[in-house]
Design an enzyme around this catalytic site. Structure first.
Site, PDB file in Angstrom:
ATOM      1  CB  SER A   9       5.378  -1.626  11.670  1.00  0.00           C
ATOM      2  OG  SER A   9       5.045  -0.238  11.947  1.00  0.00           O
ATOM      3  CG  ASN A  66      -1.777   1.169   1.385  1.00  0.00           C
ATOM      4  OD1 ASN A  66      -1.674   2.019   0.510  1.00  0.00           O
ATOM      5  ND2 ASN A  66      -2.155   1.580   2.546  1.00  0.00           N
TER       6      ASN A  66
HETATM    7  P1  PGA Z   1       3.071   0.415   7.658  1.00  0.00           P
HETATM    8  O1  PGA Z   1       1.570   0.652   6.872  1.00  0.00           O
HETATM    9  O2  PGA Z   1       3.499  -0.854   6.821  1.00  0.00           O
HETATM   10  O3  PGA Z   1       3.594   1.772   7.098  1.00  0.00           O
HETATM   11  O4  PGA Z   1       2.891   0.639   8.845  1.00  0.00           O
HETATM   12  C1  PGA Z   1       0.678  -0.416   6.606  1.00  0.00           C
HETATM   13  C2  PGA Z   1      -0.547   0.004   6.198  1.00  0.00           C
HETATM   14  O5  PGA Z   1      -1.004   1.113   6.585  1.00  0.00           O
HETATM   15  O6  PGA Z   1      -1.464  -0.564   5.407  1.00  0.00           O
END
Ligand code: PGA
Length: 256
Positions: A213, A9
């Site tokens: 994350s 994403n």
């Molecule tokens: P992140 O985002 O991996 O940067 O924590 C995940 C998401 O919001 O789909």
């Protein structure tokens, strides 16, 4: 048999030229024998360029958000029909940033979900609790509520096209990842709800992604959990090296 589902994403990151460069590099790394499902969610303006650059590869493309109406005076919005027509196969619905910054409720998520299914898009519905909800011991209640209202009146036949992403809000973009066993607990809860409310078969085959994350360092331990079928990756998907490494990690594991 479920396959791993590795999704990036990108949120509001990467210009069209950066997208083309990223996708060229991804191709060079080798996508031919990938057996997992790989999906990228770029900003809508880059969808066509991405589609062209990744032509003849197994990588699929999705939109990050859609409007619940087909057309009309909704400046700045894009409909599910438009995403489907552009060649998108997937759509993110109810991402926590949409809920937080654009006031999307479970009711709106439900409307968008039905609309997406009607346009033959495969929705990735995002759910997850806030830090204060977890600390107050309300995680399960929040998840149950989001599932109940988000999936309200969804037909069994449609449920097989829905993917759920569990994304604890306190883990998104914070560097804090849920421990694999913490995520597993909620994934198992989600699978059981679908087994009970829809059918044993649909629950068993449901794909549940973890997001928050997720990165090279924790991908293997997360994906090794019984009910974690894939990852929805924000920050770490922006770098082609990291995203490709995570794909390789999934390719080298067997799903439970
Ligand atoms: P992140 O985002 O991996 O940067 O924590 C995940 C998401 O919001 O789909």
């Amino acid at each position: 048999m479920r396959k791993y589902f590795i999704a990036g994403n990108w949120k509001m990151n990467h210009s069209i030229s950066e997208t083309i460069e990223y996708c060229r590099q991804l191709r060079v790394k080798g996508l031919k024998n990938i057996s997992s499902d790989i999906v990228l969610f770029p900003p809508s303006i880059s969808i066509q360029s991405m589609m062209k650059t990744l032509e003849d590869t197994p990588v699929k493309i999705g939109g990050q958000n859609m409007h619940q109406e087909s057309d009309g005076a909704f400046t700045g919005e894009i409909s599910s029909e438009m995403f489907a027509d552009s060649g998108c196969e997937y759509i993110l619905i109810g991402h926590s940033e949409r809920r937080q910054y654009f006031n999307e409720t479970n009711e709106l998520v439900n409307k968008k979900l039905k609309k997406a299914l009607g346009s033959n898009l495969k929705p990735v519905v995002c759910i997850g609790e806030k830090l204060e909800e977890r600390e107050a011991g309300k995680t399960s209640d929040v998840i149950l509520e989001q599932l109940k209202n988000g999936l309200k009146d969804i037909a069994k036949a449609d449920m097989q096209n829905i993917i759920i992403a569990y994304e604890p809000i306190w883990a998104i973009g914070t560097g804090l990842t849920a421990k694999p066993e913490q995520a597993q607990e909620i994934h198992s809860l989600i699978r059981n709800v679908i087994k009970n409310d829809f059918s044993e078969h649909l629950g068993k085959n449901l794909r549940i992604l973890y997001g928050g994350s997720a990165k090279v360092k924790n991908a293997k331990s997360l994906l090794s959990e019984k009910d974690i079928d894939g990852l929805l990756i924000g920050g770490a998907s922006l770098k082609v090296d990291a995203f490709y490494k995570i794909i390789q990690i999934a390719e080298n594991l067997t799903i439970n």
